[in-house]
Design an enzyme around this catalytic site. Structure first.
Site, PDB file in Angstrom:
ATOM      1  N   ARG A  40     -44.216 -37.152  66.132  1.00  0.00           N
ATOM      2  CA  ARG A  40     -42.863 -37.215  65.591  1.00  0.00           C
ATOM      3  C   ARG A  40     -41.952 -36.429  66.524  1.00  0.00           C
ATOM      4  NH1 ARG A  40     -44.406 -33.331  60.630  1.00  0.00           N
ATOM      5  NH2 ARG A  40     -44.784 -31.473  61.831  1.00  0.00           N
ATOM      6  N   GLY A  53      -0.449 -25.309  62.744  1.00  0.00           N
ATOM      7  CA  GLY A  53      -1.011 -24.060  62.229  1.00  0.00           C
ATOM      8  C   GLY A  53      -1.641 -24.383  60.888  1.00  0.00           C
ATOM      9  N   THR A  54      -2.895 -24.791  60.946  1.00  0.00           N
ATOM     10  CA  THR A  54      -3.490 -25.339  59.724  1.00  0.00           C
ATOM     11  C   THR A  54      -3.875 -24.271  58.712  1.00  0.00           C
ATOM     12  OG1 THR A  54      -5.553 -25.496  60.944  1.00  0.00           O
ATOM     13  CG2 THR A  54      -4.282 -27.518  60.674  1.00  0.00           C
ATOM     14  N   ASN A  55      -3.848 -22.988  59.087  1.00  0.00           N
ATOM     15  CA  ASN A  55      -4.093 -21.957  58.080  1.00  0.00           C
ATOM     16  C   ASN A  55      -2.945 -21.951  57.073  1.00  0.00           C
ATOM     17  OD1 ASN A  55      -6.289 -21.355  59.611  1.00  0.00           O
ATOM     18  ND2 ASN A  55      -5.496 -19.413  60.399  1.00  0.00           N
ATOM     19  N   ASP A  56      -1.722 -21.798  57.603  1.00  0.00           N
ATOM     20  CA  ASP A  56      -0.569 -21.795  56.711  1.00  0.00           C
ATOM     21  C   ASP A  56      -0.335 -23.172  56.107  1.00  0.00           C
ATOM     22  OD1 ASP A  56       0.734 -19.354  56.151  1.00  0.00           O
ATOM     23  OD2 ASP A  56       1.190 -19.140  58.284  1.00  0.00           O
ATOM     24  N   CYS A  65      -4.037 -24.727  66.106  1.00  0.00           N
ATOM     25  CA  CYS A  65      -4.403 -23.351  66.412  1.00  0.00           C
ATOM     26  C   CYS A  65      -4.900 -22.593  65.193  1.00  0.00           C
ATOM     27  CB  CYS A  65      -3.254 -22.612  67.089  1.00  0.00           C
ATOM     28  SG  CYS A  65      -1.818 -22.458  66.026  1.00  0.00           S
ATOM     29  N   ARG A  79     -52.261 -38.955  52.858  1.00  0.00           N
ATOM     30  CA  ARG A  79     -51.221 -38.109  53.456  1.00  0.00           C
ATOM     31  C   ARG A  79     -49.830 -38.550  53.025  1.00  0.00           C
ATOM     32  NH1 ARG A  79     -52.271 -38.633  59.791  1.00  0.00           N
ATOM     33  NH2 ARG A  79     -51.218 -36.593  59.774  1.00  0.00           N
ATOM     34  N   TYR A 105      -5.355 -31.039  72.259  1.00  0.00           N
ATOM     35  CA  TYR A 105      -6.332 -29.957  72.344  1.00  0.00           C
ATOM     36  C   TYR A 105      -6.545 -29.286  70.992  1.00  0.00           C
ATOM     37  CZ  TYR A 105      -2.401 -26.737  72.139  1.00  0.00           C
ATOM     38  OH  TYR A 105      -1.303 -26.050  71.716  1.00  0.00           O
ATOM     39  N   GLU A 160       3.524 -25.905  60.384  1.00  0.00           N
ATOM     40  CA  GLU A 160       2.680 -25.226  59.398  1.00  0.00           C
ATOM     41  C   GLU A 160       3.295 -25.219  58.012  1.00  0.00           C
ATOM     42  OE1 GLU A 160       2.158 -21.099  60.515  1.00  0.00           O
ATOM     43  OE2 GLU A 160       4.056 -21.105  61.587  1.00  0.00           O
ATOM     44  N   MET A 166     -44.916 -31.471  51.289  1.00  0.00           N
ATOM     45  CA  MET A 166     -45.627 -32.342  50.369  1.00  0.00           C
ATOM     46  C   MET A 166     -47.115 -32.237  50.645  1.00  0.00           C
ATOM     47  SD  MET A 166     -43.039 -35.465  50.001  1.00  0.00           S
ATOM     48  CE  MET A 166     -43.052 -35.714  51.739  1.00  0.00           C
ATOM     49  N   HIS A 180     -46.305 -23.021  59.363  1.00  0.00           N
ATOM     50  CA  HIS A 180     -45.158 -23.473  58.584  1.00  0.00           C
ATOM     51  C   HIS A 180     -43.919 -22.600  58.758  1.00  0.00           C
ATOM     52  CE1 HIS A 180     -42.790 -23.227  54.865  1.00  0.00           C
ATOM     53  NE2 HIS A 180     -42.703 -24.512  55.106  1.00  0.00           N
ATOM     54  N   ARG A 196       3.331 -17.184  70.763  1.00  0.00           N
ATOM     55  CA  ARG A 196       4.083 -17.344  69.520  1.00  0.00           C
ATOM     56  C   ARG A 196       4.969 -16.136  69.294  1.00  0.00           C
ATOM     57  NH1 ARG A 196       0.799 -17.507  64.100  1.00  0.00           N
ATOM     58  NH2 ARG A 196       0.660 -15.302  64.606  1.00  0.00           N
ATOM     59  N   ARG A 236      -0.674 -14.204  69.868  1.00  0.00           N
ATOM     60  CA  ARG A 236       0.197 -13.665  68.815  1.00  0.00           C
ATOM     61  C   ARG A 236       0.902 -12.415  69.331  1.00  0.00           C
ATOM     62  NH1 ARG A 236      -4.877 -13.857  67.178  1.00  0.00           N
ATOM     63  NH2 ARG A 236      -5.561 -15.471  65.744  1.00  0.00           N
ATOM     64  N   LYS A 287     -44.250 -40.557  59.328  1.00  0.00           N
ATOM     65  CA  LYS A 287     -45.649 -40.469  59.732  1.00  0.00           C
ATOM     66  C   LYS A 287     -46.271 -41.856  59.845  1.00  0.00           C
ATOM     67  CE  LYS A 287     -47.622 -36.852  58.034  1.00  0.00           C
ATOM     68  NZ  LYS A 287     -48.030 -36.105  56.831  1.00  0.00           N
ATOM     69  N   SER A 302       2.167 -27.374  67.639  1.00  0.00           N
ATOM     70  CA  SER A 302       0.839 -26.820  67.403  1.00  0.00           C
ATOM     71  C   SER A 302       0.667 -26.699  65.902  1.00  0.00           C
ATOM     72  CB  SER A 302       0.700 -25.462  68.077  1.00  0.00           C
ATOM     73  OG  SER A 302      -0.574 -24.928  67.783  1.00  0.00           O
ATOM     74  N   GLY A 352     -44.932 -29.342  55.710  1.00  0.00           N
ATOM     75  CA  GLY A 352     -45.644 -28.589  54.692  1.00  0.00           C
ATOM     76  C   GLY A 352     -45.088 -28.701  53.286  1.00  0.00           C
TER      77      GLY A 352
HETATM   78  P1  ADP Z   1     -48.387 -32.466  57.146  1.00  0.00           P
HETATM   79  O1  ADP Z   1     -47.334 -33.471  56.917  1.00  0.00           O
HETATM   80  O2  ADP Z   1     -48.273 -31.305  56.250  1.00  0.00           O
HETATM   81  O3  ADP Z   1     -48.554 -32.130  58.585  1.00  0.00           O
HETATM   82  P2  ADP Z   1     -50.667 -34.213  57.380  1.00  0.00           P
HETATM   83  O4  ADP Z   1     -50.685 -35.427  56.551  1.00  0.00           O
HETATM   84  O5  ADP Z   1     -50.254 -34.416  58.773  1.00  0.00           O
HETATM   85  O6  ADP Z   1     -49.763 -33.140  56.661  1.00  0.00           O
HETATM   86  O7  ADP Z   1     -52.127 -33.594  57.291  1.00  0.00           O
HETATM   87  C1  ADP Z   1     -52.499 -32.259  57.299  1.00  0.00           C
HETATM   88  C2  ADP Z   1     -53.565 -32.020  58.339  1.00  0.00           C
HETATM   89  O8  ADP Z   1     -54.691 -32.857  58.138  1.00  0.00           O
HETATM   90  C3  ADP Z   1     -53.071 -32.310  59.728  1.00  0.00           C
HETATM   91  O9  ADP Z   1     -53.499 -31.317  60.580  1.00  0.00           O
HETATM   92  C4  ADP Z   1     -53.694 -33.624  60.060  1.00  0.00           C
HETATM   93  O10 ADP Z   1     -53.887 -33.755  61.433  1.00  0.00           O
HETATM   94  C5  ADP Z   1     -55.012 -33.574  59.298  1.00  0.00           C
HETATM   95  N1  ADP Z   1     -55.438 -34.928  58.952  1.00  0.00           N
HETATM   96  C6  ADP Z   1     -54.767 -35.820  58.213  1.00  0.00           C
HETATM   97  N2  ADP Z   1     -55.410 -36.984  58.137  1.00  0.00           N
HETATM   98  C7  ADP Z   1     -56.547 -36.836  58.842  1.00  0.00           C
HETATM   99  C8  ADP Z   1     -57.644 -37.707  59.160  1.00  0.00           C
HETATM  100  N3  ADP Z   1     -57.662 -38.955  58.728  1.00  0.00           N
HETATM  101  N4  ADP Z   1     -58.638 -37.221  59.906  1.00  0.00           N
HETATM  102  C9  ADP Z   1     -58.604 -35.940  60.336  1.00  0.00           C
HETATM  103  N5  ADP Z   1     -57.608 -35.071  60.097  1.00  0.00           N
HETATM  104  C10 ADP Z   1     -56.589 -35.516  59.354  1.00  0.00           C
HETATM  105 MG    MG Z   2     -48.897 -33.339  59.987  1.00  0.00          MG
HETATM  106 MG    MG Z   3     -48.912 -31.444  54.165  1.00  0.00          MG
END
Ligand code: ADP
Ligand code: MG
Ligand code: MG
Length: 966
Positions: free
Chosen positions: A363, A796-799, A861, A96, A881, A775, A107, A481, A647, A588, A26, A794, A105
């Protein structure tokens, strides 16, 4: 001393996108967008290094950080023109998290930091929007008490008793008492009242006051983000995704921009292309008068971004394109730039504050298999990437998704739709309903197939989501999420099925007057978003997908390793050919005696087995001959022009002895024997250790006439086809050899029979090859001598695995699980080739064989031929192959192409340099052509059975006796 804080904003940044390890994804991308001059609210990133320090110091931040943060904060204040904690005109920030790899989602993030009783009046005065300020404040309390005061303090509340949920209940109660439907109906006064009750609740539940000092809030947020790296759900997500714990997370502190300032404000999430289908059109969701969380958490059903990509279910909702055309155009231009810049699909977050667009995140977007394939093909065509890169954009398991089952369309048509939701993860699934993640895990351990049903998406559920075959939620949007995670895993998923009334505590959900209880079966069509009661049948998906064909063409062009299939019937052979197999690596012979329609041939084989002497045996073989010839001819014909490795009879003969009384009786009378006499003959075939007993080439040594009959059948079938003007390419393969003399013995027979067949058909030669399986470990060691008598090997990696480890393939189920659990072995060696042990024998065999015969053709095989890691090994080992089951052919092709490209990259040869200089023009043109003419013809419809999933099977299941799978 290393720099701990990196600034971004005002068109400049100390970091850049390459610095993901230090700044997290991020932070690095926020810096990159700032550099590109995009509208990014100013901020700074505290490095992942500080996270490491934090844990080294037992949960304390380094002292030196304070100064660096204060300096960076001053920089943000300068750009934004207001000060953090200033009562007159306060700056607010978000705090963030951001790891190297995105963990959607997993952290924590806290918004609106800096609102206190001291700063609220100034904020109201500046914005002249009392409602907005109190709305922001109640959000701050909600997030902060949850993330900082509860979670990072290590408090684990009971299900439904978390502070965030308790506060949400207070809000729901207030809404109910006022008769409101939406959060946005709450007035400033309502919100003031709500905040007061929030604060009281926080003290009541957590025993602490909500902090009323800006700096205290900020540091609390920073600490909580670092703490969240080792939070329960982040740890389990990391374990599933294989993300190392040492990486740590960065913290991004960023000036707030507000999407909740009224109807000219909004927030949204977008993908530069559709992550579920690969459709290249800009795709996303937005909500007016909201903060980012609202779209991501799926508490309100979001609106579509534009007119073109509305899905069914959002027809009535306003698009951003129509509602705010100018901002939409600006966003669209940024979309184009970002995708060109990163050369891949991006997942974006944006906020519109009073008509002004702000970018908050970009991202590389997660995508499912069908989308990954389509994007790879499209981007080559658009000349965004080269084909060598395109094949690295799809993982073998993503490709596997295209071969996944879907609900049987016929059954679906007949079934009434129970509920409709958003199609978040395509494909189909049937399973028993469970309502908690823990139940999902438990039921799956008991061998059940479950669908996890939840009210809304919840990151704490990852383990259960993983265990379930599919996920269904009543709330949430396409970017929620659950949708993100399910897509990443290629799992069938439906979100936002709003008609569903989910009662988690009562373990049931209802739609209208239909109630589905825990354990009841339901079926999902994740491509359409349809939910059905009951269990519907499944069929294989993906037919008529032109991107699949195009993508496989690219793989075929880039790989150097051949890919063949293991097939025993003309139908399987045709299927394999459709998947692009370049031949059959294992046919076979014994397979013609298994299953339906083989009764007659099997009966004759049994006569042969129970023969008392050569004369009797020869008579039985004569009867058997036409069956064998016909069967082989069918497959040679289906593979016309391509090699077919046949075979010779491999299993111990006693496997074919009849057990049922009526069959024994029939056989006895046909042989003119009493039942006792027949049983005596059968008993004579009994072996103590049949796996190492009288089987494979050993049968041919003791009963040369058995070899003779088979070779005659092969050569006559080939000769007849040649007469019919069809090119047959049989390869005669001798199994279970350990010494060259066995092969010399059998080759004599082959030579003699060949001369006879040639004479019978009046030709000089019947084209064929003569080779052996490797094999038995000794065969690998003696490969130099064995190569003298053969034209191909060939493996025969099972055996070979069985005999190298000394693990019986039929009994390994009894202990394999313990070996894996205790980490004694990293993987089941029957699924993934043991490269350091068995692999050494393979390499030795190849080296010694080729020393004798440089042109020796070498393949594999075993089951391993369809395992991506093992395919890479085979490529590196210099095989010609791999051969695998028909449904694994595309996966093996992709793995082989990836191995070839990786190898080229590793070698900085002149050639590679030249190629790099060439413009991407050519492949682009080629790709276009490919797209128009799918050369592969896949007859998936004919395949009425679900795709076998060889990967995740439990060791126990695998270990079960399976005839004809030597
Ligand atoms: P996650 O990694 O779970 O997506 P984010 O850090 O991106 O968490 O933030 C969660 C939400 O808050 C996102 O929708 C993001 O766009 C919004 N957000 C984060 N920082 C700001 C900011 N400075 N101003 C407005 N919205 C924000
Ligand atoms: Mg985000
Ligand atoms: Mg988050």
């Amino acid at each position: 001393m290393p720099k701990r804080v990196y600034f971004f904003g005002g068109g400049k940044a100390a970091g850049k996108s390459e610095m993901k390890n230090l700044l997290g994804g991020k932070g690095a991308n926020l810096a990159e967008m700032a550099r590109l001059g995009m509208p990014v609210p100013a901020g700074f990133t505290i490095t992942t290094g500080v996270c490491t320090e934090f844990y080294e110091k037992g949960g304390k931040l380094p002292k030196e950080l304070t100064k660096e943060v204060e300096k960076a904060l001053a920089g943000v204040e300068a750009i934004m023109g207001r000060k953090f904690g200033d009562p007159a005109d306060p700056l607010l920030v978000s705090c963030r998290s951001g790891a190297r790899k995105s963990m959607p989602g997993m952290m924590e993030t806290v918004l609106n930091i800096g609102l206190t009783s001291a700063t609220i009046p100034g904020m109201v005065a500046r914005t002249n929007n009392e409602r907005f300020v109190w709305d922001s404040y109640r959000r701050l309390i909600q997030m902060y008490s949850d993330v900082v005061m509860e979670k990072s303090a290590g408090i684990e509340p009971a299900e439904g008793k978390g502070i965030r949920q308790q506060l949400e209940h207070l809000m729901d109660d207030l809404k109910d008492s006022k008769g409101y439907k939406n959060d946005t109906d709450l007035t400033a006064d309502d919100l003031k009242e709500l905040v007061a009750s929030y604060k009281a609740k926080v003290v009541e539940v957590l025993g602490k006051e909500f902090p009323d000092e800006a700096m205290e809030q900020l540091w609390g947020g920073v600490r909580a983000v670092f703490q969240s790296w080792n939070g329960k759900r982040a740890v389990s997500y990391r374990r599933i995704e294989g993300i190392p714990g040492e990486w740590g997370t960065a913290v991004n502190v960023q000036a707030m921009v507000f999407g909740n300032m009224g109807d000219t404000s909004a927030t949204g999430v977008a993908f530069t292309r559709n992550p579920a289908t690969g459709d290249p059109r800009f795709y996303g969701e937005w909500l007016p008068n909201a903060q980012g969380e609202d779209v991501v958490a799926g508490t309100r059903t979001p609106n579509p971004l534009n007119e073109a990509t509305r899905s069914s279910g959002t027809e009535h909702l306003p698009s951003l394109e129509k509602s705010m055309p100018a901002v939409y155009q600006e966003l669209h231009a940024i979309r184009d730039r970002l995708e060109k810049h990163y050369r891949d699909m991006q997942d974006l977050e944006f906020t519109i504050e009073d008509g002004r667009l702000w970018m908050l995140q970009t991202r590389v977007g997660k995508r499912n298999g069908p989308a990954a394939v389509r994007m790879a093909v499209d981007m080559v065509e658009e000349r965004m990437i080269k084909s060598t890169e395109a094949i690295t954009r799809v993982t073998p398991s993503q490709l596997d998704e295209l071969l996944h089952p879907i609900l049987d369309p016929k059954a679906e048509k007949a079934a009434p739709v129970l509920a409709k939701g958003l199609p978040a993860g395509p494909g189909g699934a049937s399973g028993q309903v469970v309502f908690t993640a823990a139940d999902a895990v438990k039921w799956v351990e008991q061998g059940k197939q479950v669908i996890l049903v939840r009210e809304e998406t919840n990151p704490e559920d990852v383990e259960g989501m993983r265990a379930a075959v599919a996920i269904l939620t009543a709330r949430g949007g396409m970017t929620s999420h659950a949708a993100l995670v399910a897509r990443g895993w290629g799992k069938c998923c439906i979100v936002g099925a709003g008609e569903m009334d989910v009662d988690i505590a009562g373990r049931k959900f209802s739609v209208g007057d239909v109630t589905i209880n825990e354990g009841d079966p339901i079926s999902l069509n994740g491509t359409k978003g349809n939910v059905y009661a009951g269990e519907l049948g499944m069929v294989v998906g993906s037919e008529d997908n032109p991107y699949f064909y195009s993508f496989m063409k690219i793989c075929d062009r880039l790989r150097t390793l051949g890919v063949r299939a293991n097939a025993d019937t003309p139908e399987d052979a045709a299927k394999a050919r459709g998947f692009g197999a370049q031949g059959i690596g294992l046919f076979r012979t014994e397979h013609m005696f298994y299953g339906k329609g083989t009764e007659e041939a099997l009966f004759k084989l049994r006569k042969m087995i129970h023969a008392k002497d050569e004369a009797e045996r020869r008579a039985a073989l004569d009867e058997l001959f036409p069956h064998v010839k016909k069967d082989i001819k069918g497959t040679l014909k289906a593979m016309e022009g391509l090699p077919v490795t046949i075979r010779l009879l491999d299993p111990p003969l006693h496997e074919f002895v009849p057990r049922a009384d009526d069959e024994r009786q029939k056989l006895a009378s046909s042989l003119g024997l009493s039942l006792d006499e027949l049983d005596a003959r059968a008993d004579a075939l009994h072996e103590v250790n049949p796996m190492m007993g009288h089987r494979g080439v050993r049968l041919g040594v003791t009963y040369p006439e058995v070899t003779e009959m088979q070779i005659r059948a092969i050569l006559e079938a080939a000769a007849e086809l040649t007469k019919e003007g069809k090119k047959a390419m049989p390869e005669i393969m001798i199994p279970v050899t350990c010494d060259v003399n066995e092969l010399k013995d059998q080759k004599e027979i082959a030579k003699r029979v060949h001369a006879e067949v040639a004479q019978k058909f009046g030709v000089k030669k019947v084209a064929h090859m003569f080779g052996t399986m490797i094999e038995i470990p000794r065969a690998a060691l003696k490969a130099d001598e064995i190569a003298e008598a053969t034209e191909f090997f060939s493996f025969g990696t099972n055996d070979l695995t069985q005999m190298t480890f000394g693990f019986s393939r039929d009994d390994v189920g009894g202990f394999a699980a313990d070996y894996l659990e205790k980490g004694i072995l990293p993987a089941d060696p029957f699924q993934t080739l043991d490269q350091s042990g068995v692999g050494e024998l393979v390499k030795t065999g190849i080296a010694r064989g080729r020393k004798t015969k440089a042109k020796l053709k070498i393949g594999i095989c075993g089951e391993h031929g369809g395992d991506p890691d093992s395919v890479t090994f085979c490529h590196k080992a210099g095989m010609n192959y791999v051969s695998c089951s028909p449904y694994r052919v595309p996966i093996a092709s992709l793995a082989a192409a990836q191995a070839a490209v990786a190898e080229k990259k590793a070698k900085p040869a002149k050639k590679a340099k030249k190629a790099a200089k060439k413009p991407a023009k050519k492949p682009a043109k080629k790709a276009k052509k490919i797209l128009k003419k799918p050369a592969r013809k896949i007859v998936l419809k004919a395949a009425k059975r679900p795709v076998p999933k060889p990967k995740k099977k439990t060791a126990k299941k695998k270990g079960k006796k399976k005839r004809g799978r030597r």
